[in-house]
Scaffold this motif. Structure first.
Motif, mmCIF file in Angstrom:
data_model
loop_
_atom_site.group_PDB
_atom_site.id
_atom_site.type_symbol
_atom_site.label_atom_id
_atom_site.label_comp_id
_atom_site.label_asym_id
_atom_site.label_seq_id
_atom_site.Cartn_x
_atom_site.Cartn_y
_atom_site.Cartn_z
ATOM 1 N N GLY A 244 0.694 -1.262 -0.167
ATOM 2 C CA GLY A 244 -0.102 -0.028 0.242
ATOM 3 C C GLY A 244 0.690 1.258 0.007
ATOM 4 O O GLY A 244 2.030 1.191 0.016
ATOM 5 N N GLY A 245 0.058 2.371 0.230
ATOM 6 C CA GLY A 245 0.782 3.708 0.277
ATOM 7 C C GLY A 245 -0.391 4.713 0.686
ATOM 8 O O GLY A 245 -1.513 4.461 0.538
ATOM 9 N N ILE A 267 -3.856 5.825 -6.458
ATOM 10 C CA ILE A 267 -3.966 4.590 -7.141
ATOM 11 C C ILE A 267 -2.626 4.193 -7.825
ATOM 12 O O ILE A 267 -2.343 3.039 -8.109
ATOM 13 C CB ILE A 267 -5.246 4.671 -8.136
ATOM 14 C CG1 ILE A 267 -6.429 5.064 -7.457
ATOM 15 C CG2 ILE A 267 -5.193 3.754 -9.251
ATOM 16 C CD1 ILE A 267 -7.706 5.209 -8.147
ATOM 17 N N ASP A 268 -2.212 5.540 -8.912
ATOM 18 C CA ASP A 268 -0.949 5.196 -9.335
ATOM 19 C C ASP A 268 0.322 4.784 -8.702
ATOM 20 O O ASP A 268 0.824 3.658 -9.054
ATOM 21 C CB ASP A 268 -0.619 6.336 -10.325
ATOM 22 C CG ASP A 268 -1.527 6.729 -11.666
ATOM 23 O OD1 ASP A 268 -1.938 5.849 -11.828
ATOM 24 O OD2 ASP A 268 -1.427 8.200 -11.614
ATOM 25 N N GLN A 272 1.581 0.962 -8.925
ATOM 26 C CA GLN A 272 3.178 0.421 -9.384
ATOM 27 C C GLN A 272 3.757 -0.365 -8.299
ATOM 28 O O GLN A 272 4.563 -1.338 -8.843
ATOM 29 C CB GLN A 272 3.634 1.975 -9.278
ATOM 30 C CG GLN A 272 5.350 1.892 -9.317
ATOM 31 C CD GLN A 272 6.064 2.980 -8.985
ATOM 32 O OE1 GLN A 272 5.515 4.181 -8.985
ATOM 33 N NE2 GLN A 272 7.351 3.131 -8.603
ATOM 34 N N ARG A 273 3.633 -0.206 -7.174
ATOM 35 C CA ARG A 273 4.122 -1.145 -6.145
ATOM 36 C C ARG A 273 3.648 -2.361 -6.093
ATOM 37 O O ARG A 273 4.556 -3.559 -5.966
ATOM 38 C CB ARG A 273 4.103 -0.541 -4.746
ATOM 39 C CG ARG A 273 4.676 0.799 -4.455
ATOM 40 C CD ARG A 273 4.238 1.353 -3.095
ATOM 41 N NE ARG A 273 4.908 2.682 -2.751
ATOM 42 C CZ ARG A 273 4.805 3.535 -1.855
ATOM 43 N NH1 ARG A 273 3.873 3.198 -0.986
ATOM 44 N NH2 ARG A 273 5.367 4.639 -1.909
ATOM 45 N N ILE A 274 2.526 -2.637 -6.452
ATOM 46 C CA ILE A 274 1.602 -4.046 -6.502
ATOM 47 C C ILE A 274 2.163 -4.811 -7.961
ATOM 48 O O ILE A 274 2.806 -5.822 -7.792
ATOM 49 C CB ILE A 274 0.206 -3.771 -6.653
ATOM 50 C CG1 ILE A 274 -0.545 -3.366 -5.525
ATOM 51 C CG2 ILE A 274 -0.427 -5.132 -7.351
ATOM 52 C CD1 ILE A 274 -1.738 -2.924 -5.663
ATOM 53 N N ALA A 275 2.288 -3.885 -8.955
ATOM 54 C CA ALA A 275 3.110 -4.512 -10.181
ATOM 55 C C ALA A 275 4.539 -4.988 -9.809
ATOM 56 O O ALA A 275 5.045 -5.987 -10.297
ATOM 57 C CB ALA A 275 2.787 -3.495 -11.344
ATOM 58 N N SER A 336 -4.529 0.292 0.422
ATOM 59 C CA SER A 336 -3.656 -0.995 0.591
ATOM 60 C C SER A 336 -4.505 -2.139 -0.051
ATOM 61 O O SER A 336 -5.534 -2.193 -0.109
ATOM 62 C CB SER A 336 -3.197 -1.289 1.926
ATOM 63 O OG SER A 336 -4.511 -1.429 2.873
ATOM 64 N N LEU A 337 -3.570 -3.230 -0.685
ATOM 65 C CA LEU A 337 -4.023 -4.462 -1.346
ATOM 66 C C LEU A 337 -3.639 -5.658 -0.225
ATOM 67 O O LEU A 337 -2.551 -5.559 0.306
ATOM 68 C CB LEU A 337 -3.455 -4.589 -2.514
ATOM 69 C CG LEU A 337 -3.963 -6.024 -3.226
ATOM 70 C CD1 LEU A 337 -5.370 -5.838 -3.575
ATOM 71 C CD2 LEU A 337 -3.249 -5.991 -4.590
ATOM 72 N N SER A 338 -4.460 -6.418 0.253
ATOM 73 C CA SER A 338 -4.371 -7.516 0.892
ATOM 74 C C SER A 338 -5.186 -8.913 0.419
ATOM 75 O O SER A 338 -5.512 -8.770 -0.553
ATOM 76 C CB SER A 338 -4.483 -7.104 2.381
ATOM 77 O OG SER A 338 -5.759 -6.682 2.619
ATOM 78 N N GLY A 339 -5.135 -9.887 1.354
ATOM 79 C CA GLY A 339 -5.934 -10.744 1.006
ATOM 80 C C GLY A 339 -4.886 -11.839 -0.136
ATOM 81 O O GLY A 339 -5.783 -12.008 -0.916
ATOM 82 N N PHE A 340 -3.691 -11.913 -0.002
ATOM 83 C CA PHE A 340 -2.941 -12.557 -0.993
ATOM 84 C C PHE A 340 -3.330 -13.985 -1.138
ATOM 85 O O PHE A 340 -3.524 -14.513 -0.034
ATOM 86 C CB PHE A 340 -1.647 -12.215 -0.838
ATOM 87 C CG PHE A 340 -1.244 -10.495 -0.940
ATOM 88 C CD1 PHE A 340 -1.794 -9.767 -1.815
ATOM 89 C CD2 PHE A 340 -0.085 -10.207 -0.215
ATOM 90 C CE1 PHE A 340 -1.545 -8.464 -1.863
ATOM 91 C CE2 PHE A 340 0.009 -8.814 -0.324
ATOM 92 C CZ PHE A 340 -0.481 -7.982 -1.168
#
Length: 363
Positions: A244-245, A267-268, A272-275, A336-340
């Motif tokens: 996240g950020g 979002i950008d 970017q970090r997710i990718a 933030s993105l979770s639930g990987f």
């Protein structure tokens, strides 16, 4: 036995892939991501970095610093494919590989799988193979722990390597500017400067109690790192819980137009970090802090991992819509993105238990 750790970091990875695949871009300042009008830079070529263009920089600022800058649309599928090629090379030399993102990783090469006899030569062989098989350059740091190996990989960039031997660690760290310590960002470096701490030697002169008073949870890390100490093992089965950020704004935002515009930048940055890390998660969380420092979070989970920036952005905007209108000005936004998705127990076991060593390795 001292560990022999190699940190490999690809040189301007996204931008270098684009220059490799498009000869017209070679030798030119390019930025991957964003556009001349909006968005943020995901990666910059070394030609662009000479003008002060950096990743996560607003595209408008980058264009102002480098008027001849060319913006290139990112191709994350290509970057992931190249990253898999590089990972296959790593696996030839070590069973203990800890990826940090698509373009960098730690390798524990204490056990010499190929009988090369030297950690320095192992790093050279890895860089040689990467160049031969991907036409891309990588830099390497070699040392007896992860902290020093990561710092060393930046020492002779691009297309170089640097070694910090056990007898040299303390002296090497003493001369480091505090900004070179992994995890010390601009704001922390400013706080350190206000306290008269400018180098590793200055950090080492402080007591643990002093560091705890001023830097909280980071105190023990700083205390040990300033002495060249880091006992963290290379963990091939390390599971990241979220990516996240967030951003704090100088002026509170009250209108929906302001908030949606600010959200696009977040979002950008986060995508970017997710990718870069090749992350695939099902849960997106939006964090909002009001002018009175009251904080709210809203999360939404999907039945399958989020695919692509478009879906990520649509979900983020939908979550924000549920919080509008805001009762007070907003001073911070974050995503933030979770639930990987995690590997099966058997897959984790296969990765985490390397084959027996054939040869002891020296520096």
């Amino acid at each position: 036995m001292l560990r022999k750790i190699v940190h490999i970091d690809m040189d301007a990875f996204f931008a270098s892939v684009e220059q490799r695949d498009n000869p017209a871009l070679r030798g030119r300042p390019i930025a991957v991501g964003g556009s001349a009008e909006r968005g943020v830079v995901a990666a910059a070529s070394y030609e662009a970095r000479q003008f002060g263009v950096r990743s996560a920089m607003p595209s408008v600022t980058a264009k102002r610093r480098c008027p001849q800058l060319t913006f290139v649309k990112p191709r994350f599928d290509v970057y992931k494919s190249v990253s898999r090629q590089i990972r296959a090379i790593f696996d030839r030399y070590s069973s203990l590989v800890e990826p940090l993102s698509l373009d960098e990783a730690y390798l524990d090469v204490t056990e010499d799988r190929q009988g090369i006899g030297s950690a320095i030569r192992v790093a050279s062989c890895i860089r040689r193979d990467i160049l031969a098989e991907t036409a891309l350059t990588a830099s390497a740091g070699i040392s007896y722990n992860k902290f020093l190996a990561k710092v060393a990989s930046d020492q002779n960039k691009p297309d170089g390597q640097f070694v910090v031997l056990p007898a040299e660690g303390a002296a090497f760290v003493a001369a480091l500017p505090t900004r070179r310590f992994y995890g010390v960002g601009p704001r922390t470096a400013e706080r350190m400067a206000d306290l008269g701490i400018h180098t590793g030697a200055d950090l080492r002169a402080q007591s643990l109690g002093f560091l705890q008073q001023h830097f909280g949870k980071s105190a023990m890390y700083l205390f040990r790192a300033s002495r060249g100490e880091d006992d963290r093992p290379v963990r091939p089965d390390r599971v990241r819980k979220s990516v996240g950020g967030e951003r704090t704004y100088a002026q509170d935002m009250t209108s929906s137009i302001e908030l949606y515009a600010a959200l696009e930048d977040i979002i950008d940055i986060v995508w970017q970090r997710i990718a870069q890390q090749g992350a695939q998660g099902r849960t997106l969380t939006l964090k909002m802090k009001y002018a009175d420092f009251r904080q709210v979070t809203r999360a939404q989970s999907l039945p399958a991992p989020i695919v692509g920036r478009e879906q990520f952005g649509e979900l983020a905007r939908a979550i924000l819509a549920g919080l509008l209108p805001v009762p007070l000005g907003v001073r911070l936004l974050g995503l933030s993105l979770s639930g990987f998705e995690t590997p099966t127990a058997q897959a984790t076991q296969d990765i985490a238990e390397p084959a027996p060593a054939q040869y002891p390795l020296q520096f």
